[in-house]
Design a protein around this motif. Structure first.
Motif, PDB file in Angstrom:
ATOM      1  N   VAL A  62       0.928  -1.323  -0.030  1.00  0.00           N
ATOM      2  CA  VAL A  62       0.189   0.003  -0.100  1.00  0.00           C
ATOM      3  C   VAL A  62       1.009   1.153   0.176  1.00  0.00           C
ATOM      4  CG1 VAL A  62      -1.831   1.258   1.084  1.00  0.00           C
ATOM      5  CG2 VAL A  62      -1.978  -1.157   1.016  1.00  0.00           C
ATOM      6  N   PRO A  63       2.094   1.283   0.652  1.00  0.00           N
ATOM      7  CA  PRO A  63       2.915   2.349   0.502  1.00  0.00           C
ATOM      8  C   PRO A  63       3.086   2.994  -0.637  1.00  0.00           C
ATOM      9  CG  PRO A  63       3.521   1.151   2.593  1.00  0.00           C
ATOM     10  CD  PRO A  63       2.477   0.363   1.738  1.00  0.00           C
ATOM     11  N   TYR A  64       3.223   2.039  -1.713  1.00  0.00           N
ATOM     12  CA  TYR A  64       3.479   2.460  -2.932  1.00  0.00           C
ATOM     13  C   TYR A  64       2.250   3.071  -3.902  1.00  0.00           C
ATOM     14  CZ  TYR A  64       7.621  -0.523  -2.705  1.00  0.00           C
ATOM     15  OH  TYR A  64       8.819  -1.089  -2.368  1.00  0.00           O
ATOM     16  N   LEU A  65       1.129   3.106  -3.033  1.00  0.00           N
ATOM     17  CA  LEU A  65      -0.218   3.650  -3.600  1.00  0.00           C
ATOM     18  C   LEU A  65      -0.498   5.002  -3.032  1.00  0.00           C
ATOM     19  CD1 LEU A  65      -2.649   3.491  -5.415  1.00  0.00           C
ATOM     20  CD2 LEU A  65      -3.693   2.089  -3.560  1.00  0.00           C
ATOM     21  N   ILE A  66      -0.289   5.032  -1.434  1.00  0.00           N
ATOM     22  CA  ILE A  66      -0.580   6.142  -0.803  1.00  0.00           C
ATOM     23  C   ILE A  66       0.633   6.312   0.146  1.00  0.00           C
ATOM     24  CG2 ILE A  66      -3.102   6.111  -1.065  1.00  0.00           C
ATOM     25  CD1 ILE A  66      -3.377   4.364   1.185  1.00  0.00           C
ATOM     26  N   PRO A  67       1.039   7.610   0.634  1.00  0.00           N
ATOM     27  CA  PRO A  67      -0.140   8.785   0.330  1.00  0.00           C
ATOM     28  C   PRO A  67       0.105   9.264  -1.091  1.00  0.00           C
ATOM     29  CG  PRO A  67       1.967   9.433   1.455  1.00  0.00           C
ATOM     30  CD  PRO A  67       2.012   7.933   1.480  1.00  0.00           C
ATOM     31  N   LEU A  68       1.115   8.816  -1.947  1.00  0.00           N
ATOM     32  CA  LEU A  68       1.012   9.332  -3.379  1.00  0.00           C
ATOM     33  C   LEU A  68       1.656   8.198  -4.074  1.00  0.00           C
ATOM     34  CD1 LEU A  68       2.672  12.924  -2.943  1.00  0.00           C
ATOM     35  CD2 LEU A  68       0.341  12.387  -3.971  1.00  0.00           C
ATOM     36  N   VAL A  69       1.216   7.978  -5.341  1.00  0.00           N
ATOM     37  CA  VAL A  69       1.505   6.827  -5.956  1.00  0.00           C
ATOM     38  C   VAL A  69       2.764   6.726  -6.716  1.00  0.00           C
ATOM     39  CG1 VAL A  69       0.798   7.750  -8.317  1.00  0.00           C
ATOM     40  CG2 VAL A  69       0.634   5.396  -8.027  1.00  0.00           C
ATOM     41  N   GLN A  70       3.542   5.387  -6.704  1.00  0.00           N
ATOM     42  CA  GLN A  70       4.790   5.358  -7.352  1.00  0.00           C
ATOM     43  C   GLN A  70       4.609   4.555  -8.533  1.00  0.00           C
ATOM     44  OE1 GLN A  70       8.010   4.049  -4.503  1.00  0.00           O
ATOM     45  NE2 GLN A  70       6.899   5.192  -3.031  1.00  0.00           N
ATOM     46  N   PRO A 224      -1.957  14.020  -1.439  1.00  0.00           N
ATOM     47  CA  PRO A 224      -1.544  12.913  -0.495  1.00  0.00           C
ATOM     48  C   PRO A 224      -2.868  12.405   0.272  1.00  0.00           C
ATOM     49  CG  PRO A 224      -0.061  14.654   0.019  1.00  0.00           C
ATOM     50  CD  PRO A 224      -1.073  15.352  -1.065  1.00  0.00           C
ATOM     51  N   LEU A 225      -2.904  11.061   0.363  1.00  0.00           N
ATOM     52  CA  LEU A 225      -3.999  10.559   1.212  1.00  0.00           C
ATOM     53  C   LEU A 225      -3.185  10.153   2.439  1.00  0.00           C
ATOM     54  CD1 LEU A 225      -5.302   8.309  -1.809  1.00  0.00           C
ATOM     55  CD2 LEU A 225      -6.417  10.452  -0.777  1.00  0.00           C
ATOM     56  N   ASN A 226      -3.489  10.649   3.478  1.00  0.00           N
ATOM     57  CA  ASN A 226      -2.669  10.830   4.780  1.00  0.00           C
ATOM     58  C   ASN A 226      -3.424   9.964   6.064  1.00  0.00           C
ATOM     59  OD1 ASN A 226      -0.348  12.011   3.899  1.00  0.00           O
ATOM     60  ND2 ASN A 226      -1.395  13.955   4.083  1.00  0.00           N
ATOM     61  N   THR A 227      -4.759   9.617   5.574  1.00  0.00           N
ATOM     62  CA  THR A 227      -5.280   9.051   6.718  1.00  0.00           C
ATOM     63  C   THR A 227      -6.321   7.815   5.974  1.00  0.00           C
ATOM     64  OG1 THR A 227      -7.423  10.346   6.795  1.00  0.00           O
ATOM     65  CG2 THR A 227      -5.552  10.987   8.048  1.00  0.00           C
ATOM     66  N   ASP A 228      -7.102   6.893   6.831  1.00  0.00           N
ATOM     67  CA  ASP A 228      -8.030   6.114   6.506  1.00  0.00           C
ATOM     68  C   ASP A 228      -9.171   6.853   5.801  1.00  0.00           C
ATOM     69  OD1 ASP A 228      -6.711   3.724   6.824  1.00  0.00           O
ATOM     70  OD2 ASP A 228      -7.235   3.496   8.746  1.00  0.00           O
ATOM     71  N   GLU A 229      -9.344   7.947   6.592  1.00  0.00           N
ATOM     72  CA  GLU A 229     -10.648   8.811   5.942  1.00  0.00           C
ATOM     73  C   GLU A 229     -10.288   9.081   4.537  1.00  0.00           C
ATOM     74  OE1 GLU A 229     -13.634  12.235   7.584  1.00  0.00           O
ATOM     75  OE2 GLU A 229     -11.600  12.070   8.385  1.00  0.00           O
ATOM     76  N   ASP A 230      -9.073   9.817   4.337  1.00  0.00           N
ATOM     77  CA  ASP A 230      -8.698  10.359   3.089  1.00  0.00           C
ATOM     78  C   ASP A 230      -8.911   9.257   2.132  1.00  0.00           C
ATOM     79  OD1 ASP A 230      -8.084  12.544   4.417  1.00  0.00           O
ATOM     80  OD2 ASP A 230      -5.916  12.479   4.154  1.00  0.00           O
ATOM     81  N   VAL A 231      -8.560   8.008   2.350  1.00  0.00           N
ATOM     82  CA  VAL A 231      -8.498   6.800   1.507  1.00  0.00           C
ATOM     83  C   VAL A 231     -10.011   6.640   1.036  1.00  0.00           C
ATOM     84  CG1 VAL A 231      -8.033   4.610   1.060  1.00  0.00           C
ATOM     85  CG2 VAL A 231      -6.359   5.972   2.195  1.00  0.00           C
ATOM     86  N   ASN A 232     -10.968   6.345   2.196  1.00  0.00           N
ATOM     87  CA  ASN A 232     -12.145   6.136   1.862  1.00  0.00           C
ATOM     88  C   ASN A 232     -13.206   7.206   0.960  1.00  0.00           C
ATOM     89  OD1 ASN A 232     -12.139   3.640   3.298  1.00  0.00           O
ATOM     90  ND2 ASN A 232     -12.365   4.496   5.129  1.00  0.00           N
ATOM     91  N   ASN A 233     -12.516   8.440   1.469  1.00  0.00           N
ATOM     92  CA  ASN A 233     -13.249   9.203   0.315  1.00  0.00           C
ATOM     93  C   ASN A 233     -12.997   9.427  -1.014  1.00  0.00           C
ATOM     94  OD1 ASN A 233     -14.857  10.293   2.761  1.00  0.00           O
ATOM     95  ND2 ASN A 233     -13.091  11.804   3.179  1.00  0.00           N
ATOM     96  N   TRP A 234     -11.725   8.740  -1.270  1.00  0.00           N
ATOM     97  CA  TRP A 234     -10.977   8.695  -2.610  1.00  0.00           C
ATOM     98  C   TRP A 234     -11.565   7.444  -3.250  1.00  0.00           C
ATOM     99  CZ3 TRP A 234      -7.196   5.044  -3.867  1.00  0.00           C
ATOM    100  CH2 TRP A 234      -6.598   5.157  -5.434  1.00  0.00           C
TER     101      TRP A 234
END
Length: 312
Positions: A62-70, A224-234
């Motif tokens: 997952v760290p290769y996807l968030i906070p920012l994609v690689q 950047p998606l920094n929290t689970d809430e950020d991820v779920n909103n995305w």
């Protein structure tokens, strides 16, 4: 990096899992059976079974996807099969599609008989993405558009020789607890085996009811998606209907490899699929699954910088 799992007998596992499932489902039956022919409906897999040198690979993360994609993180299932010392392996699981191949971000439901010296690869995978036309789910057979076996960023894979053999059959109906089916299996294993990690993979069908499924949006997040809430909103969430054919990869406890301990993707024959979270019809839900304990774990391209966001 590799690790040898604790491998209980199928009989012992069946007993442990049945006990755990009964705490979360109205009705649960776990037994040891011959693996059904998975080349048949509703699976239509390129291999007959999930037996023979079973192993789990956790690739990227997952760290290769968030906070920012690689985006440069691209892998190949045929290479993974060699890395886990099982060229020609039959691979099932959950991962991200290669945005280099697709041009967009998408869920990959890997179902691949990898290439061997004698045979070319047979790619039975599916991809689930957001349909640009109506923002719904677009599920397609991978081979209808692409000829490779690539994936991107992350995958949790269960690999075997794809042979018939004895497996654990799990039937669970009527969910009474909070845990989803996969979490219930995993937490049951963790509770019972504790410090001895047990790995498990295979396939299960949600035969009745509906489920909460996510599909990643086509565009990677620019902020950047920094929290689970950020991820779920995305993420885009849907309620999808049975029958859904799901491919789980389960590790009871992380022995220190920064693993994703459970990850399940699903497809259907009615155009729906993605990342399984939970059934949304607890009273009517019916699960039927076939599982095999893995012998070995392989950790491939583990992220150096890590975090625990977006792991469910």
């Amino acid at each position: 990096e590799r690790f040898a799992f604790h491998v209980p007998s199928l009989e012992e596992l069946a007993g442990v899992l049945q006990k755990g499932l009964k705490e979360n489902f109205a009705d649960a039956q776990v037994s040891v059976v011959d693996c059904p022919d998975l080349t048949q409906e509703p699976f239509n897999f390129p291999a007959k079974g999930i037996c023979g040198k079973p192993r789990i690979a956790d690739v990227g993360g997952v760290p290769y996807l968030i906070p920012l994609v690689q985006k440069e993180k691209v892998y190949d299932l045929n290479t993974v099969a060699k890395d886990i010392e099982l060229p020609g392996a039959f691979i099932l699981g959950a991962g991200a599609a290669s945005s280099k191949i697709l041009g967009v971000n998408a869920e990959l439901i890997p179902i691949v008989q990898t290439k061997s010296e004698k045979k070319a690869a047979v790619n039975g995978s599916y991809i689930a993405q957001i349909n640009p036309a109506d923002k719904g789910c677009l599920l397609e057979k991978y081979s209808s558009k692409y000829t490779d076996c690539e994936f991107g960023l992350l995958a949790n894979l269960y690999a075997s020789e794809g042979r018939p053999g004895k497996v654990i059959e799990v039937k669970a109906n009527g969910r009474t607890g909070e845990l989803n089916f996969v979490s219930c299996l995993r937490q049951t294993l963790e509770k019972h085996y504790g410090e001895k990690p047990v790995g498990m993979g295979g396939t299960f069908i949600i035969q009745k009811g509906k489920a909460k499924i996510h599909v990643m949006p086509p565009e990677f997040s620019a902020c950047p998606l920094n929290t689970d809430e950020d991820v779920n909103n995305w993420l885009k969430f849907f309620e999808m209907k049975a029958p859904l054919i799901c491919q789980p990869v389960i590790v009871s406890r992380d022995p220190g490899f920064d693993l994703r301990v459970e990850h399940t993707h699903c497809f259907s024959h009615h155009g729906e699929g993605g990342h399984y979270h939970q059934d949304t019809s607890p009273d009517s839900v019916q699960y039927l699954g076939y599982f095999q304990p893995a012998e070995l774990l392989f950790r491939i391209d583990r992220p150096q910088e890590t975090h625990l966001v977006g792991r469910d």
